[in-house]
Structure formats: structure tokens, C-alpha cells
Scaffold this motif. Structure first.
Motif, mmCIF file in Angstrom:
data_model
loop_
_atom_site.group_PDB
_atom_site.id
_atom_site.type_symbol
_atom_site.label_atom_id
_atom_site.label_comp_id
_atom_site.label_asym_id
_atom_site.label_seq_id
_atom_site.Cartn_x
_atom_site.Cartn_y
_atom_site.Cartn_z
ATOM 1 N N PHE A 67 -7.505 -3.684 2.391
ATOM 2 C CA PHE A 67 -8.134 -2.550 1.722
ATOM 3 C C PHE A 67 -9.457 -2.979 1.112
ATOM 4 O O PHE A 67 -9.547 -4.039 0.491
ATOM 5 C CB PHE A 67 -7.215 -2.013 0.623
ATOM 6 C CG PHE A 67 -7.798 -0.864 -0.147
ATOM 7 C CD1 PHE A 67 -7.850 0.400 0.430
ATOM 8 C CD2 PHE A 67 -8.337 -1.045 -1.398
ATOM 9 C CE1 PHE A 67 -8.399 1.469 -0.263
ATOM 10 C CE2 PHE A 67 -8.890 0.014 -2.100
ATOM 11 C CZ PHE A 67 -8.920 1.278 -1.525
ATOM 12 N N LYS A 78 -5.000 9.466 3.022
ATOM 13 C CA LYS A 78 -3.686 8.913 2.651
ATOM 14 C C LYS A 78 -2.938 9.920 1.788
ATOM 15 O O LYS A 78 -3.524 10.608 0.975
ATOM 16 C CB LYS A 78 -3.861 7.594 1.892
ATOM 17 C CG LYS A 78 -2.567 6.852 1.637
ATOM 18 C CD LYS A 78 -2.841 5.495 1.012
ATOM 19 C CE LYS A 78 -1.595 4.662 0.893
ATOM 20 N NZ LYS A 78 -0.568 5.236 0.036
ATOM 21 N N TYR A 94 -9.211 1.402 4.650
ATOM 22 C CA TYR A 94 -8.189 0.481 5.150
ATOM 23 C C TYR A 94 -8.643 -0.059 6.501
ATOM 24 O O TYR A 94 -9.125 0.696 7.345
ATOM 25 C CB TYR A 94 -6.848 1.202 5.297
ATOM 26 C CG TYR A 94 -6.267 1.642 3.972
ATOM 27 C CD1 TYR A 94 -5.354 0.843 3.299
ATOM 28 C CD2 TYR A 94 -6.640 2.855 3.395
ATOM 29 C CE1 TYR A 94 -4.823 1.244 2.077
ATOM 30 C CE2 TYR A 94 -6.110 3.258 2.181
ATOM 31 C CZ TYR A 94 -5.205 2.449 1.529
ATOM 32 O OH TYR A 94 -4.679 2.851 0.319
ATOM 33 N N ALA A 123 -9.222 6.265 2.621
ATOM 34 C CA ALA A 123 -8.210 6.569 1.603
ATOM 35 C C ALA A 123 -8.065 8.064 1.363
ATOM 36 O O ALA A 123 -7.005 8.516 0.918
ATOM 37 C CB ALA A 123 -8.540 5.848 0.298
ATOM 38 N N HIS A 183 -0.233 2.973 -3.158
ATOM 39 C CA HIS A 183 -1.625 2.646 -3.452
ATOM 40 C C HIS A 183 -2.467 3.912 -3.434
ATOM 41 O O HIS A 183 -2.412 4.685 -2.473
ATOM 42 C CB HIS A 183 -2.112 1.644 -2.392
ATOM 43 C CG HIS A 183 -3.409 1.020 -2.700
ATOM 44 N ND1 HIS A 183 -4.552 1.327 -2.012
ATOM 45 C CD2 HIS A 183 -3.763 0.093 -3.615
ATOM 46 C CE1 HIS A 183 -5.549 0.609 -2.476
ATOM 47 N NE2 HIS A 183 -5.098 -0.148 -3.454
ATOM 48 N N ASP A 184 -3.258 4.145 -4.482
ATOM 49 C CA ASP A 184 -4.030 5.385 -4.585
ATOM 50 C C ASP A 184 -5.513 5.174 -4.869
ATOM 51 O O ASP A 184 -6.170 6.073 -5.381
ATOM 52 C CB ASP A 184 -3.450 6.266 -5.701
ATOM 53 C CG ASP A 184 -2.111 6.853 -5.336
ATOM 54 O OD1 ASP A 184 -1.910 7.218 -4.173
ATOM 55 O OD2 ASP A 184 -1.247 6.936 -6.228
ATOM 56 N N TYR A 243 0.790 -1.225 0.000
ATOM 57 C CA TYR A 243 0.000 0.000 0.000
ATOM 58 C C TYR A 243 0.831 1.289 0.000
ATOM 59 O O TYR A 243 0.274 2.376 0.096
ATOM 60 C CB TYR A 243 -0.973 0.010 1.181
ATOM 61 C CG TYR A 243 -1.937 -1.152 1.152
ATOM 62 C CD1 TYR A 243 -2.694 -1.426 0.009
ATOM 63 C CD2 TYR A 243 -2.090 -1.983 2.246
ATOM 64 C CE1 TYR A 243 -3.577 -2.489 -0.026
ATOM 65 C CE2 TYR A 243 -2.975 -3.051 2.212
ATOM 66 C CZ TYR A 243 -3.709 -3.299 1.081
ATOM 67 O OH TYR A 243 -4.582 -4.351 1.046
ATOM 68 N N ASP A 281 -9.636 4.640 -4.155
ATOM 69 C CA ASP A 281 -10.639 5.114 -3.211
ATOM 70 C C ASP A 281 -11.176 3.929 -2.425
ATOM 71 O O ASP A 281 -11.442 2.872 -2.992
ATOM 72 C CB ASP A 281 -11.799 5.794 -3.942
ATOM 73 C CG ASP A 281 -11.413 7.135 -4.518
ATOM 74 O OD1 ASP A 281 -10.500 7.777 -3.960
ATOM 75 O OD2 ASP A 281 -12.023 7.543 -5.513
#
Length: 138
Positions: free
Chosen positions: A135, A69, A54, A66, A48-49, A45, A51
Motif C-alpha cells: 500500500f 475498497k 494498492y 483505495a 484498512h481504510d 488490509y 487513502d
């Protein structure tokens, strides 16, 4: 090993060490139950992008959205805010350092650390091990 859902939340006192080892991969067990750390930039992650949300890999507790993040460059997934009441904080003086450890409030598993060098609006950087999370896409 199956990924627990939020409804599978457990009290750590209810599971033996052997039961935790059955639920978790060896690496997840080392991080979540023995307060280990995965190698920098090795986690799934970090970049990791998507939507979504987590969750704790041990019990399924919702931890981060998300939207919180961001790319901090620290080598671990970074968030500027945790979900309300999702984590606890304790002083960690291991390895000759003084840090604030972050644990899952539902099952007391080690997630990572939080630092006071993050972006607004909180100024915090939750530096979390990828292996400590699952996720769920939106």
C-alpha cells in the motif's frame, strides 16, 4: 525482502523459482506464485481504510485505488474495481469450485478472485489476499 516498486515490474519468465523465493516472503510466495490463499480475516488490509493505492507485492504494478475498497465481510480486502488493464481473469476450477481467478497483468502473480456480487457501479467484488499487495499512502 524488499518491496518492489512499479518500476521493478518483471516478466515472470525472466525470474527463476529461486529468484521469486528471494524476492518474496514464504507466505507471499505461497500466495502469489503458488496460487495460495491467506486465512480469512488474517490480512493486514482487511480493515484498512487509508487513502492511497494498492500495488502488486511481487512487481509493484498499480492494482487498486483505495476509493474502490469497501467492507464486504468476506474476510479479505474487497474492491469493486481494478485499475484499467492491471489484472487478468482466468477460470479457476480448483477445490471443486468454479471461480474467476485474478492475476497481476504485469507479472502473472495470483492475487485472489472476483465475484459478481459487489456494489454498484460495477457489481463486482475483487476479493484479494493482503499479502499479495503493498500500500502507498496518498
Amino acid at each position: 525482502m524488499s518491496s518492489p516498486s512499479e518500476s521493478d515490474a518483471v516478466d515472470p519468465a525472466d525470474l527463476s523459482d529461486d529468484e521469486w523465493r528471494e524476492r518474496l516472503s514464504p507466505e507471499a510466495y505461497r500466495v502469489l506464485r503458488e496460487s495460495g490463499t491467506e486465512a480469512r480475516f488474517s490480512g493486514a488490509y482487511v480493515d484498512h481504510d487509508e487513502d492511497g493505492t494498492y500495488h502488486c507485492a511481487a512487481c509493484g504494478q498499480l492494482l487498486f485505488d483505495a476509493e474502490t475498497k469497501y467492507h464486504s465481510g468476506c474476510g479479505w480486502p474487497a474492491f469493486y474495481a481494478a485499475e484499467s488493464d492491471a489484472v487478468t481473469r482466468t477460470l479457476d476450477t480448483s477445490n471443486g469450485m468454479r471461480r474467476t481467478e485474478v492475476r497481476c497483468a504485469a507479472c502473472d502473480s495470483h492475487l485472489g478472485h472476483v465475484f459478481e456480487d459487489g456494489p454498484e457501479p460495477t457489481g463486482e467484488r475483487f476479493c484479494i489476499n493482503s499479502v499479495a499487495m503493498t500500500f502507498d499512502e496518498e
